[in-house]
Scaffold this motif. Structure first.
Motif, PDB file in Angstrom:
ATOM      1  N   THR A  18      -5.587   0.694  -0.472  1.00 41.66           N
ATOM      2  CA  THR A  18      -5.372  -0.608   0.169  1.00 41.66           C
ATOM      3  C   THR A  18      -4.966  -1.629  -0.881  1.00 41.66           C
ATOM      4  N   SER A  74       0.838  -1.209   0.000  1.00 39.30           N
ATOM      5  CA  SER A  74       0.000   0.000   0.000  1.00 39.30           C
ATOM      6  C   SER A  74       0.866   1.249   0.000  1.00 39.30           C
ATOM      7  N   THR A 134      -4.342  -4.286   7.390  1.00 38.18           N
ATOM      8  CA  THR A 134      -3.814  -3.501   6.270  1.00 38.18           C
ATOM      9  C   THR A 134      -4.788  -2.410   5.855  1.00 38.18           C
ATOM     10  N   SER A 135      -6.069  -2.764   5.755  1.00 37.41           N
ATOM     11  CA  SER A 135      -7.083  -1.785   5.342  1.00 37.41           C
ATOM     12  C   SER A 135      -7.190  -0.653   6.354  1.00 37.41           C
TER      13      SER A 135
END
Length: 408
Positions: free
Chosen positions: A367, A61, A356-357
């Motif tokens: 993302t 990302s 992660t998001s």
């Protein structure tokens, strides 16, 4: 049904094949009867997979955001700076180097800055001169902001009028170090030996990070009041996108025809690529930590399966007495181990994507979770589960019915 009977003379008992659905159902029995132990074992796997997915996802990302920034600002920016002489001393660009670079055909924009070594900037005139705070004072061409793709966060950029008078634009880091949050006509800093009005504060400049820790003044006022000699220390050049390498090849000789070997030419994207390589090294380190966590989870699965074999001797003996073969016992415990690992892997992948998001959203990044990371995570859990369950499964299959039933 564990056995079948052949209706012919000399009929023998032959083991029946277990359909895939029965293998899964039998393998899930151990998990349903001991849910807490199964959950804790799966959690160990999930933590390892989540760590690996999160590291890869956050790193990807970050790179996607960097690529998006470069795409928006362009990768056709070249920088020219003085290098070293043959004797190792600091070289100097000619005063007219910017004008000479501007004559190159594919060059579309050119602007320069010149660092003023003797000038320092302070919040007040009461601060000792030795405490510079790492802030550089640079004489600046008016076209600099457009050339480097910079933005003003507060106030305005220098113009034809303010560039001739004691007016200064601060980089993002400089403003933070001086404790200034906004520009204005009543905001001043002590620069050189006089007060300068802060007319603007820049947003961070990704392609020219040296500007972040700089105080930028007009070229004319620098020559008149700060003893600037007129020699640029950095020339920023925009070129046509398909002519970047051609222009780069002639920039050194154009900027300093008498000593082209004393000129350094680079692209900001090269520095960013080096930063990406550093990030990749750090990512590899974190992936190693995730792999260790995954290994610990696999040990937990193996431990759970070994204990399960010891606790379920009677079940194994009963199944063997009813005709279950060693292969079927082996398949049962191996399936249980694979199911346990698959549950942990699926949970770990989901948790890693959520982490992660969440982090990317908090940073304003896109993302990105590579498909190979999720697929690889699931395959890794199945591999760990298979290896962890192999020994307990073999151990369970080697128990004879009489030995297993005798321990009940």
């Amino acid at each position: 049904m564990s056995v079948t009977l052949q209706n012919r003379p000399g009929a023998q008992l032959t083991p029946a094949r277990m359909p895939a659905a029965d293998v899964v159902r039998v393998g899930g029995v151990g998990l349903r009867t001991r849910p807490l132990r199964a959950f804790l074992s799966a959690l160990g796997i999930a933590i390892g997979i989540a760590a690996m997915i999160s590291v890869v996802g956050i790193s990807s990302s970050s790179r996607a955001e960097l690529d998006r920034t470069l795409a928006a600002l362009g990768t056709n920016l070249l920088t020219v700076s003085p290098g070293r002489t043959l004797f190792g001393a600091d070289a100097q660009l000619p005063a007219d180097s910017m004008a000479m670079i501007g004559r190159i055909g594919p060059v579309t924009q050119v602007a320069a800055t010149g660092q003023i070594a003797d000038a320092k900037v302070y919040r007040t005139d009461r601060i000792p001169q030795a405490e510079t705070g790492g802030i550089a004072v640079r004489a600046t061409q008016l076209g600099l902001l457009d050339t480097v793709g910079g933005e003003v966060a507060s106030g305005t950029w220098l113009n034809e009028a303010t560039a001739r008078y004691p007016a200064v634009v601060l980089g993002a880091t400089t403003a933070e170090r001086l404790g200034l949050g906004a520009a204005g006509p009543d905001v001043q800093v002590w620069l050189g030996d006089r007060w300068f009005t802060v007319v603007g504060i820049l947003a961070p400049a990704p392609l020219a990070p040296e500007l972040d820790s700089s105080a930028l003044v007009g070229w004319a006022v620098a020559a008149n009041h700060l003893r600037f000699d007129g020699h640029p220390t950095t020339v920023y050049t925009r070129t046509e996108a398909d002519q970047v390498e051609a222009v780069r090849a002639v920039l050194g000789a154009t900027a300093n025809p008498e000593a082209p070997n004393e000129v350094d030419v680079s692209r900001p994207s090269d520095a960013l690529a080096a930063a990406q390589a550093t990030d990749e090294t750090f990512t590899a380190l974190l992936l190693g930590l995730g792999a260790v966590a995954l290994l610990v989870g696999g040990v937990g699965v193996a431990n759970t399966m070994v204990i399960s074999v010891l606790e379920r001797r009677s079940e194994i003996g009963l199944r063997r007495s009813l005709g279950a073969t060693r292969g079927q016992i082996r398949t049962q415990f191996l399936a249980e181990s694979l199911l346990l690992s698959a549950l942990g892997g699926a949970g770990g992948v989901l948790l890693g994507i959520l982490v992660t998001s969440g982090y990317a959203l908090s940073q304003g990044w896109p993302t990105v979770v590579p498909a190979w990371a999720t697929i690889g995570g699931v395959l890794a859990t199945l591999l760990i589960g298979g290896l962890a369950g192999l020994y307990p499964a073999i151990r369970a299959s080697r128990l004879s019915p009489t030995e297993a039933l005798a321990t009940t």
